[in-house]
Design an enzyme around this catalytic site. Structure first.
Site, mmCIF file in Angstrom:
data_model
loop_
_atom_site.group_PDB
_atom_site.id
_atom_site.type_symbol
_atom_site.label_atom_id
_atom_site.label_comp_id
_atom_site.label_asym_id
_atom_site.label_seq_id
_atom_site.Cartn_x
_atom_site.Cartn_y
_atom_site.Cartn_z
ATOM 1 N N LYS A 183 0.864 -1.185 0.000
ATOM 2 C CA LYS A 183 0.000 0.000 0.000
ATOM 3 C C LYS A 183 0.899 1.232 0.000
ATOM 4 O O LYS A 183 1.531 1.550 1.001
ATOM 5 C CB LYS A 183 -0.896 0.035 1.240
ATOM 6 C CG LYS A 183 -1.965 1.113 1.124
ATOM 7 C CD LYS A 183 -2.574 1.532 2.434
ATOM 8 C CE LYS A 183 -1.807 2.617 3.126
ATOM 9 N NZ LYS A 183 -1.667 3.888 2.387
ATOM 10 N N GLY A 236 7.153 4.982 7.729
ATOM 11 C CA GLY A 236 6.279 6.130 7.914
ATOM 12 C C GLY A 236 6.520 6.740 9.272
ATOM 13 O O GLY A 236 7.593 6.572 9.865
ATOM 14 N N SER A 237 5.521 7.427 9.783
ATOM 15 C CA SER A 237 5.702 8.158 11.038
ATOM 16 C C SER A 237 5.655 7.221 12.244
ATOM 17 O O SER A 237 5.093 6.120 12.180
ATOM 18 C CB SER A 237 4.604 9.207 11.155
ATOM 19 O OG SER A 237 3.344 8.569 11.184
ATOM 20 N N GLY A 241 3.296 3.930 13.083
ATOM 21 C CA GLY A 241 3.968 2.690 13.505
ATOM 22 C C GLY A 241 3.336 2.131 14.769
ATOM 23 O O GLY A 241 3.095 0.923 14.882
ATOM 24 N N GLU A 259 10.232 1.338 9.982
ATOM 25 C CA GLU A 259 11.177 2.438 9.734
ATOM 26 C C GLU A 259 10.419 3.725 9.991
ATOM 27 O O GLU A 259 9.540 4.092 9.209
ATOM 28 C CB GLU A 259 11.650 2.405 8.271
ATOM 29 C CG GLU A 259 12.478 1.195 7.905
ATOM 30 C CD GLU A 259 13.858 1.216 8.512
ATOM 31 O OE1 GLU A 259 14.270 2.266 9.046
ATOM 32 O OE2 GLU A 259 14.522 0.175 8.476
ATOM 33 N N CYS A 293 13.389 11.310 6.098
ATOM 34 C CA CYS A 293 13.394 10.821 7.480
ATOM 35 C C CYS A 293 14.706 11.137 8.167
ATOM 36 O O CYS A 293 14.739 11.430 9.347
ATOM 37 C CB CYS A 293 13.130 9.322 7.502
ATOM 38 S SG CYS A 293 14.242 8.396 6.446
ATOM 39 N N GLU A 390 9.390 16.296 14.988
ATOM 40 C CA GLU A 390 9.882 16.107 13.620
ATOM 41 C C GLU A 390 9.113 17.098 12.738
ATOM 42 O O GLU A 390 7.898 16.984 12.585
ATOM 43 C CB GLU A 390 9.620 14.671 13.152
ATOM 44 C CG GLU A 390 10.169 14.411 11.764
ATOM 45 C CD GLU A 390 9.872 13.009 11.240
ATOM 46 O OE1 GLU A 390 8.761 12.495 11.471
ATOM 47 O OE2 GLU A 390 10.767 12.427 10.581
HETATM 48 P P1 NAD Z 1 2.502 8.419 7.676
HETATM 49 O O1 NAD Z 1 2.863 7.605 8.869
HETATM 50 O O2 NAD Z 1 1.435 9.425 7.799
HETATM 51 O O3 NAD Z 1 2.044 7.451 6.482
HETATM 52 C C1 NAD Z 1 2.912 6.459 5.981
HETATM 53 C C2 NAD Z 1 2.080 5.357 5.366
HETATM 54 O O4 NAD Z 1 1.367 4.684 6.400
HETATM 55 C C3 NAD Z 1 1.023 5.840 4.385
HETATM 56 O O5 NAD Z 1 0.937 4.910 3.334
HETATM 57 C C4 NAD Z 1 -0.243 5.845 5.228
HETATM 58 O O6 NAD Z 1 -1.416 5.710 4.460
HETATM 59 C C5 NAD Z 1 -0.007 4.643 6.095
HETATM 60 N N1 NAD Z 1 -0.717 4.637 7.375
HETATM 61 C C6 NAD Z 1 -1.042 5.684 8.161
HETATM 62 N N2 NAD Z 1 -1.690 5.245 9.270
HETATM 63 C C7 NAD Z 1 -1.772 3.897 9.182
HETATM 64 C C8 NAD Z 1 -2.324 2.874 9.999
HETATM 65 N N3 NAD Z 1 -2.929 3.154 11.142
HETATM 66 N N4 NAD Z 1 -2.214 1.601 9.590
HETATM 67 C C9 NAD Z 1 -1.599 1.287 8.444
HETATM 68 N N5 NAD Z 1 -1.066 2.207 7.601
HETATM 69 C C10 NAD Z 1 -1.135 3.505 7.968
HETATM 70 O O7 NAD Z 1 3.865 9.060 7.158
HETATM 71 P P2 NAD Z 1 4.079 10.015 5.897
HETATM 72 O O8 NAD Z 1 3.599 11.376 6.260
HETATM 73 O O9 NAD Z 1 3.585 9.363 4.657
HETATM 74 O O10 NAD Z 1 5.679 10.012 5.800
HETATM 75 C C11 NAD Z 1 6.479 10.789 6.602
HETATM 76 C C12 NAD Z 1 6.989 9.997 7.796
HETATM 77 O O11 NAD Z 1 7.675 8.853 7.330
HETATM 78 C C13 NAD Z 1 7.998 10.780 8.616
HETATM 79 O O12 NAD Z 1 7.760 10.555 9.975
HETATM 80 C C14 NAD Z 1 9.318 10.175 8.179
HETATM 81 O O13 NAD Z 1 10.357 10.314 9.119
HETATM 82 C C15 NAD Z 1 8.945 8.752 7.969
HETATM 83 N N6 NAD Z 1 9.913 8.077 7.101
HETATM 84 C C16 NAD Z 1 10.804 7.213 7.677
HETATM 85 C C17 NAD Z 1 11.778 6.598 6.894
HETATM 86 C C18 NAD Z 1 12.803 5.672 7.516
HETATM 87 O O14 NAD Z 1 13.538 5.022 6.790
HETATM 88 N N7 NAD Z 1 12.872 5.591 8.842
HETATM 89 C C19 NAD Z 1 11.819 6.851 5.519
HETATM 90 C C20 NAD Z 1 10.892 7.731 4.962
HETATM 91 C C21 NAD Z 1 9.935 8.333 5.770
#
Ligand code: NAD
Length: 487
Positions: A183, A236-237, A241, A259, A293, A390
């Site tokens: 996804k 993601g965030s 997570g 991550e 990130c 962040e």
């Molecule tokens: P986000 O957490 O809002 O969304 C990331 C993904 O998770 C999206 O596809 C979203 O639809 C999905 N998602 C959201 N809530 C969910 C849930 N409850 N269950 C399942 N899926 C869910 O993050 P974002 O705004 O898309 O990206 C930015 C964040 O990602 C920042 O915090 C950044 O640091 C992090 N990030 C981390 C890395 C790493 O390698 N550590 C790399 C890139 C981005």
């Protein structure tokens, strides 16, 4: 030929990609282009029924094709063909990536596409090199550790580097013999969809790579909680997570790689090459407008060189080339959404109201779309949200230290531990500080990812669990079975 394109004339992939074909859906979440704020497409939202269909298609593809059990060199060869096709389609992928995301079109072929293809090849090569083990046991028995794929991996990616993040998930999972239901972010699904379609055109089994579109609460929750998903791989965030961990705990038990977010420090000692440090620091916060990130957003500098470093940073932050992502001359990215630019502005405004000095920037750029000026904040109180949250934008904070212990104390974030940088000419200090930094990656006298895919990436503290990239990412996509045979 220029990569520039007219965003109104781009043909977008339509719908989910399940079992090797597109499943068009009439409507969904309205999408806006970060570069000009114009509405341009909808992202469908898969419910539990479509997620179930995708997981079933993945499981059936594994059985039908023998992907995880056939001679592994066949997997290696198929993945190489896919990587070749991804490179051959670099221009199409670049436009599909640029239209919806913050990635300037000119950067995508040489960075996002090239690195993705390279990493797929990198992971492919583990497939017939990494195996189980014959382990020492008593002479009356033979001990084996067998290594097996999990089955169907559920992957979820963010919007900031959509193609690369999809590559991080798909490369090791597929090389390790799994099928994937992925996804992507609901804001940036298009290049990922095309990349999935290319897997079928490269001759990989239909159903091995499935892409379901939708938001986190609906589609993401259905995916991570599906009983047919054997492992979850998420980027993601930290908040999302946590929600995923809770959902997995509520619906069962399964391994996961997370991550997550970061708030990474860059420590500059007085003996550092200040011009080189300023280049690295400014580069890390200007790239993708700080929406990375590992963005090194907290500068921690020796008091005696702080004024000099701040001047060097301001000079570099003043030279940006903003523009729409579909213009091949653009270097500086927009912010992903109106909501996110409002959040950045709110944190900066609160910092200023709390007494911080804004050396440059501090406001939205006066142009269409969501562009924010590179911003340097100094004189911040220790509890400023600008130091703790962040920001995910082009905002640097600068704090000063008197000695090494103070530098380490400031660097240590209460919750995040994704990456850190340090600049010094003193090798002993570099090693001493590296050992003490609580971060999953430390860069010394440089900052940012390289193309050394063998280095695993992942966070300490609440920046994550497990690793992407490296041998670790391949191994985390396989499970171990211990076997003892009486001789
Ligand atoms: P986000 O957490 O809002 O969304 C990331 C993904 O998770 C999206 O596809 C979203 O639809 C999905 N998602 C959201 N809530 C969910 C849930 N409850 N269950 C399942 N899926 C869910 O993050 P974002 O705004 O898309 O990206 C930015 C964040 O990602 C920042 O915090 C950044 O640091 C992090 N990030 C981390 C890395 C790493 O390698 N550590 C790399 C890139 C981005």
């Amino acid at each position: 030929m220029t990569l520039s394109f007219d965003p109104d004339r781009l043909t977008l992939p339509q719908g989910h990609f399940i079992g090797g074909r597109f499943r068009p859906v009439a409507d969904g979440l309205p999408l806006r282009r970060p570069s000009d704020g114009a509405g341009f497409a909808d992202c469908p939202v898969a419910g539990a029924d479509l997620v179930d269909e995708a997981v079933t298609a993945a499981a059936q593809a594994l059985v039908r094709s023998g992907w995880g059990t056939a001679r592994p060199r066949e997997r290696v060869n198929a993945l190489h063909r896919w990587a070749d096709l991804i490179e051959a389609e670099a221009e199409t992928l670049a436009r599909l990536e640029a239209v919806a995301s913050t990635r300037p079109v000119a950067q995508v072929p040489g960075v996002d596409v090239a690195v993705t293809a390279e990493q797929i090849r990198f992971f492919a090569e583990f497939a017939d090199r990494e195996g189980g083990a014959l382990v020492p046991t008593g002479a009356d028995s033979l001990g084996l550790v067998m290594s097996e794929p999990y089955g169907v991996v559920g992957a979820i990616t963010p919007w900031n580097f959509p193609l690369s993040m999809a590559g991080w998930k798909l490369g090791p999972a597929l090389a390790a013999g799994n099928a994937v239901v992925l996804k992507p972010s609901e804001m940036t699904p298009f290049a990922t969809l095309h990349m999935a379609e290319l897997s079928v055109r490269a001759g990989m089994p239909a159903g091995l790579v499935n892409v379901v579109l939708g938001d986190g609460p609906t589609t993401g929750t259905a995916l991570t909680g599906h009983p047919g998903i054997a492992k979850v791989s998420f980027t993601g965030s930290t908040g999302a997570g946590q929600a995923i961990m809770a959902n997995i705990a509520r619906t069962g038990v399964k391994p996961m790689t997370l991550e997550l977010g970061g708030k990474s420090p860059q420590i500059v000692f007085a003996d550092a090459d200040l011009a080189a440090a300023a280049d690295a620091i400014a580069g890390s916060i200007l790239y993708n407008a700080g929406q990375a990130c590992v963005a090194g957003s907290r500068v921690i500098v020796a008091a005696e060189v702080a004024a000099q470093l701040a001047d060097l940073l301001v000079a570099r932050m003043a030279t940006i080339r903003p523009g729409p992502t579909w213009d091949a001359t653009t270097v500086y990215s927009p912010i992903i959404s109106e909501r996110q630019i409002g959040r950045i502005d709110g944190i900066v405004a609160a910092a200023r109201a709390g007494g911080a000095t804004c050396r440059i920037g501090g406001a939205r750029l006066d142009r269409p779309g969501y562009f924010y000026a590179p911003t340097l904040l100094t004189d911040l109180p220790a509890d400023s949200p600008a130091l703790l949250d962040e920001i995910f934008g082009p905002v640097l904070t600068l704090q000063t230290f008197g000695d090494e212990d103070e530098a380490l104390r400031l660097a240590d974030h209460p919750t995040y531990g994704l990456a850190a940088g340090l600049f010094t000419r003193d090798l002993s200090r570099a090693l001493r500080v590296t050992q003490k930094l609580q971060a999953g990656t430390v860069w010394v006298n440089r900052y940012g990812r390289s193309r050394d895919h063998i280095l695993p990436t992942g966070g300490y503290k609440q920046s994550g669990i497990g690793k992407d990239l490296g041998r670790e990412a391949y191994l985390s996509n396989r499970k171990q079975k211990s076997v003892l045979i009486r001789v």
